[in-house]
Design an enzyme around this catalytic site. Structure first.
Site, PDB file in Angstrom:
ATOM      1  N   GLY A  11      35.039  40.011  47.744  1.00 37.95           N
ATOM      2  CA  GLY A  11      36.048  39.181  47.098  1.00 37.95           C
ATOM      3  C   GLY A  11      37.445  39.739  47.288  1.00 37.95           C
ATOM      4  O   GLY A  11      37.649  40.747  47.979  1.00 37.95           O
ATOM      5  N   GLN A  12      38.424  39.093  46.652  1.00 38.47           N
ATOM      6  CA  GLN A  12      39.835  39.483  46.832  1.00 38.47           C
ATOM      7  C   GLN A  12      40.050  40.948  46.465  1.00 38.47           C
ATOM      8  O   GLN A  12      40.600  41.726  47.245  1.00 38.47           O
ATOM      9  CB  GLN A  12      40.738  38.595  45.962  1.00 38.47           C
ATOM     10  CG  GLN A  12      42.222  38.865  46.196  1.00 38.47           C
ATOM     11  CD  GLN A  12      43.120  38.381  45.064  1.00 38.47           C
ATOM     12  OE1 GLN A  12      42.655  38.061  43.971  1.00 38.47           O
ATOM     13  NE2 GLN A  12      44.412  38.329  45.328  1.00 38.47           N
ATOM     14  N   TYR A 142      37.112  31.414  30.851  1.00 40.85           N
ATOM     15  CA  TYR A 142      37.343  32.695  31.539  1.00 40.85           C
ATOM     16  C   TYR A 142      37.784  33.747  30.523  1.00 40.85           C
ATOM     17  O   TYR A 142      37.257  34.864  30.486  1.00 40.85           O
ATOM     18  CB  TYR A 142      38.424  32.470  32.599  1.00 40.85           C
ATOM     19  CG  TYR A 142      38.830  33.698  33.377  1.00 40.85           C
ATOM     20  CD1 TYR A 142      37.981  34.278  34.311  1.00 40.85           C
ATOM     21  CD2 TYR A 142      40.104  34.245  33.211  1.00 40.85           C
ATOM     22  CE1 TYR A 142      38.386  35.386  35.043  1.00 40.85           C
ATOM     23  CE2 TYR A 142      40.507  35.341  33.945  1.00 40.85           C
ATOM     24  CZ  TYR A 142      39.636  35.911  34.862  1.00 40.85           C
ATOM     25  OH  TYR A 142      40.044  36.998  35.596  1.00 40.85           O
ATOM     26  N   LYS A 146      36.163  37.241  29.191  1.00 51.08           N
ATOM     27  CA  LYS A 146      36.872  38.520  29.353  1.00 51.08           C
ATOM     28  C   LYS A 146      36.931  39.286  28.030  1.00 51.08           C
ATOM     29  O   LYS A 146      36.733  40.498  27.998  1.00 51.08           O
ATOM     30  CB  LYS A 146      38.280  38.292  29.924  1.00 51.08           C
ATOM     31  CG  LYS A 146      38.275  37.897  31.395  1.00 51.08           C
ATOM     32  CD  LYS A 146      37.652  38.984  32.254  1.00 51.08           C
ATOM     33  CE  LYS A 146      37.491  38.610  33.701  1.00 51.08           C
ATOM     34  NZ  LYS A 146      36.756  39.614  34.492  1.00 51.08           N
TER      35      LYS A 146
END
Ligand code: SER
Length: 320
Positions: A11-12, A142, A146
């Site tokens: 991933g990034q 999200y 988190k």
């Protein structure tokens, strides 16, 4: 000697943390995993790589044992905008992925790094110079994952003595692997569009301020925290880390210093705008600076110069 396993390694964030860790600890000592196998990446050839779902605890534990891993970087997760389009899937991947990684860390006696985010804050959080310890009532799925993740990591530390640590990343800007499905993706896309087309249509409104960070600083944050003396850590999950805060209009102005004709237009994506509006403008990161020496290097100006130069070179266009 550290032996590390990374989930979400293609991933990034993973693809750049993997390069940095392999340089630091040796290729064979950094084991990469990712659910995707269809990505061409030198990382798959330069050291151990396994294509697995991070929710597969048995397989993960087996790899950890076989490679004598002592530290897990759990990076596999869905980002904010894509999570909002499929909240149940986001809960499954983000929470069950993390629980699995923590369980493996517990049973195999590993330290664990996992990123939290500016998404862990919500509309009732103080927006400017958001403190380390403050209200966390996010309104996106999200963000819910988190905050729950931060609490779960602290729980595993108190209850089972797992050495869990994390940072609350801002939007991360990079040029190796593009992000996917985040609210802050625009701040990466804008540089590609500037170099390729000279114009960009932005999904957030012109004056939307958000925290951002250039990838080299994001990599240093993760490694710096994991190498910090645990005795100095009063916080663990997770540290505010700031580097810069800007809105699309300001970023465009800095791009114009290199590409004078660059133009930006706005077509607001309501899902992304609602998420961005619920997040802080700028974080205060005193705890990270004092407890483990956090210090970012890049500003909007130096990042913009580096991003444009790198993309010009990479995309083989004339120099700016
Ligand atoms: N970059 C992330 C996102 O936009 C924030 O942590 O989802």
């Amino acid at each position: 000697m550290k032996r590390i396993l990374i989930t979400g390694a293609l991933g990034q964030l993973g693809s750049e943390i993997a390069v940095a860790l392999r340089k630091r600890y040796g290729n064979t000592n950094v084991v990469l995993t990712d659910i995707r196998d269809d990505i061409n990446s030198d990382l798959k050839e330069s050291g151990p790589f396994y294509s697995i779902d991070c929710r597969n605890g048995e397989k993960l534990a087996e790899i950890v044992r076989n490679h004598d891993v002592d530290t897990i970087y759990h990076l596999a997760a869905l980002l904010s905008a894509v999570s909002e389009l499929n909240p149940q899937k986001a809960w499954d991947i983000n929470m069950n992925g993390l629980l699995t990684a923590l369980e493996v860390a517990r049973s195999e006696h590993c330290a664990l790094f996992t990123p939290s985010s500016i998404g862990a804050f919500g509309p009732t959080t103080p927006r400017d110079y958001t403190p380390q310890d403050t209200i966390q009532r996010p309104t996106s799925m999200y963000g819910v994952t988190k905050v729950a993740g931060e609490l779960l990591c602290d729980y595993y530390h108190h209850k089972y003595d797992v050495d869990s640590r994390g940072v609350r990343y801002p939007g991360i800007i990079s040029n190796l692997t593009q992000p996917g499905g985040g609210t802050t993706d625009y701040a990466v896309e804008i540089y590609y569009a500037a170099v390729e087309k000279g114009s960009y249509e932005c999904p957030l409104s012109d004056n939307t301020y958000l925290d951002m960070m250039y990838m080299p600083d994001a990599v240093n944050a993760a490694i710096g925290l994991m190498e910090a003396d645990p005795a100095a850590l009063r916080h663990r999950n997770a540290f505010n880390v700031g580097a810069m805060s800007f809105c699309p209009e300001e970023q465009a102005a800095y791009i114009r210093k290199h590409i004078p004709d660059f133009s930006i237009t706005y077509r607001v994506d309501p899902v992304k705008q609602a998420i961005a509006d619920s997040w802080p403008n700028i974080l205060e990161d005193y705890a990270a600076r004092v407890e483990w020496g956090w210090k970012p290097q890049y500003t909007l100006e130096t990042m913009t110069e580096d991003m444009l130069n790198t993309l010009q070179r990479r995309l083989k266009l004339s120099t700016i």
